[in-house]
Design an enzyme around this catalytic site. Sequence first.
Site, PDB file in Angstrom:
ATOM      1  N   LEU A  58       0.863  -1.171   0.000  1.00 52.03           N
ATOM      2  CA  LEU A  58       0.000   0.000   0.000  1.00 52.03           C
ATOM      3  C   LEU A  58       0.894   1.213   0.000  1.00 52.03           C
ATOM      4  O   LEU A  58       1.709   1.391   0.903  1.00 52.03           O
ATOM      5  CB  LEU A  58      -0.887  -0.026   1.248  1.00 52.03           C
ATOM      6  CG  LEU A  58      -1.994   0.998   1.342  1.00 52.03           C
ATOM      7  CD1 LEU A  58      -3.065   0.709   0.294  1.00 52.03           C
ATOM      8  CD2 LEU A  58      -2.618   0.973   2.725  1.00 52.03           C
ATOM      9  N   ASP A  59       0.764   2.055  -1.043  1.00 55.42           N
ATOM     10  CA  ASP A  59       1.643   3.228  -1.089  1.00 55.42           C
ATOM     11  C   ASP A  59       1.066   4.365  -0.249  1.00 55.42           C
ATOM     12  O   ASP A  59      -0.023   4.245   0.318  1.00 55.42           O
ATOM     13  CB  ASP A  59       1.952   3.646  -2.531  1.00 55.42           C
ATOM     14  CG  ASP A  59       0.771   4.262  -3.267  1.00 55.42           C
ATOM     15  OD1 ASP A  59      -0.247   4.614  -2.630  1.00 55.42           O
ATOM     16  OD2 ASP A  59       0.872   4.418  -4.496  1.00 55.42           O
ATOM     17  N   ASP A  60       1.808   5.472  -0.155  1.00 55.83           N
ATOM     18  CA  ASP A  60       1.391   6.576   0.706  1.00 55.83           C
ATOM     19  C   ASP A  60       0.143   7.290   0.200  1.00 55.83           C
ATOM     20  O   ASP A  60      -0.451   8.077   0.910  1.00 55.83           O
ATOM     21  CB  ASP A  60       2.542   7.567   0.916  1.00 55.83           C
ATOM     22  CG  ASP A  60       3.094   8.123  -0.377  1.00 55.83           C
ATOM     23  OD1 ASP A  60       2.724   7.626  -1.463  1.00 55.83           O
ATOM     24  OD2 ASP A  60       3.906   9.062  -0.306  1.00 55.83           O
TER      25      ASP A  60
END
Length: 191
Positions: A58-60
């Site tokens: 999960l990216d930012d």
Amino acid sequence: MLLAKWTVDILYEYIHGSSIRNMYVENRFDKNKILKALRYLHKNNVVHRDLSCSNILLDDKGVVKVVGFHFAQEIEGEKEIGEWIRWAAPEILIPQGEYCGSFSDIWSLGCTVLEMITAALPYSNLTWFGAVAEVREGKMPMMPEQLPNYCREFVQICLQKNPLNRPTASQLLHHPFIACANTNVPHSRRR
């Protein structure tokens, strides 16, 4: 003699942030993102076959990246036996190798949800050999007693032994467990 040349491209992307398990435990994760990613894969005839928390990033910005598509298995011809069996569907572990499909990913999704909730590997109470035996028989991993009914039911319908009885990712998007994404679920901090 002409030799065939193969090229393997391995792409790396830096993902800043926490693990998917930690995001879930901290209640900062929208549960339907994994299902939307699975629905996309399955609509494009791609079966992941190795879904677990370690293969979900999960990216930012909150974008889910499903990774780990067995590229080593394709190159080497054989996947090393290891902890991956704790998420594998029964049909994958049968010696004759029955057909696996999108329904196999749904089994792994059920195990992944339990992994996020409990912060423990599926079948963590068993040895590797014990886990293989349980999975082959279609037995579910242990679930915490305090798990809300809608969550327990979600996991149970994902972990049905008969793969044809498992729902699709599209069907699971309408399950109350996903609809109640902002509801707090008690978490166990075992590890």
